[in-house]
Design a protein around this motif. Sequence first.
Motif, PDB file in Angstrom:
ATOM      1  N   GLY A   1     139.847  33.403  88.662  1.00 32.33           N
ATOM      2  CA  GLY A   1     139.381  32.057  89.045  1.00 32.33           C
ATOM      3  C   GLY A   1     138.491  32.161  88.040  1.00 32.33           C
ATOM      4  O   GLY A   1     136.955  33.548  87.646  1.00 32.33           O
ATOM      5  N   ASN A   2     137.527  31.202  88.433  1.00 31.54           N
ATOM      6  CA  ASN A   2     136.233  30.636  87.798  1.00 31.54           C
ATOM      7  C   ASN A   2     135.197  30.737  88.991  1.00 31.54           C
ATOM      8  O   ASN A   2     134.018  31.889  88.327  1.00 31.54           O
TER       9      ASN A   2
ATOM     10  N   THR B   1     123.729  37.395  81.795  1.00 37.29           N
ATOM     11  CA  THR B   1     124.180  36.877  82.681  1.00 37.29           C
ATOM     12  C   THR B   1     124.707  35.968  82.670  1.00 37.29           C
ATOM     13  O   THR B   1     124.378  34.970  82.286  1.00 37.29           O
ATOM     14  N   VAL B   2     125.194  35.187  84.148  1.00 37.56           N
ATOM     15  CA  VAL B   2     126.062  34.198  84.091  1.00 37.56           C
ATOM     16  C   VAL B   2     126.265  33.851  84.689  1.00 37.56           C
ATOM     17  O   VAL B   2     126.712  34.610  86.596  1.00 37.56           O
ATOM     18  N   GLU B   3     125.072  32.561  85.888  1.00 37.40           N
ATOM     19  CA  GLU B   3     125.607  31.574  86.585  1.00 37.40           C
ATOM     20  C   GLU B   3     125.910  30.376  86.607  1.00 37.40           C
ATOM     21  O   GLU B   3     125.619  29.912  85.698  1.00 37.40           O
ATOM     22  N   LYS B   4     125.751  30.314  87.850  1.00 40.98           N
ATOM     23  CA  LYS B   4     126.846  28.535  88.375  1.00 40.98           C
ATOM     24  C   LYS B   4     125.466  28.011  87.814  1.00 40.98           C
ATOM     25  O   LYS B   4     124.638  27.868  87.754  1.00 40.98           O
ATOM     26  N   ASN B   5     126.321  26.589  87.116  1.00 35.33           N
ATOM     27  CA  ASN B   5     125.380  25.456  86.900  1.00 35.33           C
ATOM     28  C   ASN B   5     126.743  23.973  87.390  1.00 35.33           C
ATOM     29  O   ASN B   5     127.022  23.580  86.003  1.00 35.33           O
ATOM     30  N   GLY B   6     126.708  23.401  88.242  1.00 36.09           N
ATOM     31  CA  GLY B   6     127.717  22.472  89.175  1.00 36.09           C
ATOM     32  C   GLY B   6     129.086  23.016  89.349  1.00 36.09           C
ATOM     33  O   GLY B   6     129.371  24.322  89.561  1.00 36.09           O
ATOM     34  N   GLU B   7     130.366  21.605  88.829  1.00 32.49           N
ATOM     35  CA  GLU B   7     131.707  22.546  88.743  1.00 32.49           C
ATOM     36  C   GLU B   7     131.669  23.184  87.520  1.00 32.49           C
ATOM     37  O   GLU B   7     133.077  24.061  87.703  1.00 32.49           O
ATOM     38  N   ASN B   8     131.541  22.977  86.329  1.00 24.95           N
ATOM     39  CA  ASN B   8     132.431  22.907  85.039  1.00 24.95           C
ATOM     40  C   ASN B   8     131.480  23.877  84.241  1.00 24.95           C
ATOM     41  O   ASN B   8     131.170  23.427  82.812  1.00 24.95           O
TER      42      ASN B   8
ATOM     43  N   GLY C   1     138.226  26.635  81.236  1.00 23.89           N
ATOM     44  CA  GLY C   1     138.850  27.156  81.182  1.00 23.89           C
ATOM     45  C   GLY C   1     137.610  28.459  82.006  1.00 23.89           C
ATOM     46  O   GLY C   1     137.144  28.743  82.621  1.00 23.89           O
ATOM     47  N   ASN C   2     137.843  30.137  80.904  1.00 20.97           N
ATOM     48  CA  ASN C   2     137.872  30.898  80.994  1.00 20.97           C
ATOM     49  C   ASN C   2     136.496  31.407  79.929  1.00 20.97           C
ATOM     50  O   ASN C   2     136.584  32.672  79.707  1.00 20.97           O
TER      51      ASN C   2
ATOM     52  N   ILE D   1     132.172  33.415  74.214  1.00 25.04           N
ATOM     53  CA  ILE D   1     132.129  34.621  75.411  1.00 25.04           C
ATOM     54  C   ILE D   1     133.597  34.303  75.378  1.00 25.04           C
ATOM     55  O   ILE D   1     133.511  32.926  76.367  1.00 25.04           O
ATOM     56  N   GLU D   2     134.687  35.199  76.362  1.00 28.34           N
ATOM     57  CA  GLU D   2     135.593  34.873  76.991  1.00 28.34           C
ATOM     58  C   GLU D   2     135.938  35.358  77.912  1.00 28.34           C
ATOM     59  O   GLU D   2     135.514  36.654  77.590  1.00 28.34           O
TER      60      GLU D   2
END
Length: 129
Positions: free
Chosen positions: A19-20, A40-47, A76-77, A95-96
């Motif tokens: 999942g996301n 580095t990947v951080e959350k930014n809202g829902e999508n 998606g991913n 980036i996948e």
Amino acid sequence: MFRLFYFIFILAFSVSTFGNSEIYGTYKKYVEDGVYSILTVEKNGENGVFISMSCERGGPTYNSGLIEKTPLKLNGNSVRYNEVYNKEEPCTIDIEFSEKGATVNQVSGYGAYCGFGFNVMCDGEFIKQ
């Protein structure tokens, strides 16, 4: 009959899905001699996500490239970084994300076209830490 439904129910909830929420974090790619490229990947809202990248070339020059914290839309991913640093060619990096890590593919814009040092590429398999 009850056992069949019970088996299907247990099977349905025990199958692992990616999942996301599992894409957030730090990823590394070994370059050489203790040098790593880092994503580095951080959350930014829902999508959406924020990505930051430090890409290294290794010896003998140890040139590097940097993508500062940038908001991107999550499809998606996967995400696509697309910036224009030079009028001649955009910098495009796909980036996948998967259970194993992240596959980074620098589609266009190399070195200075992405604001990076000479011969620096952000490509390859990055492992989630």
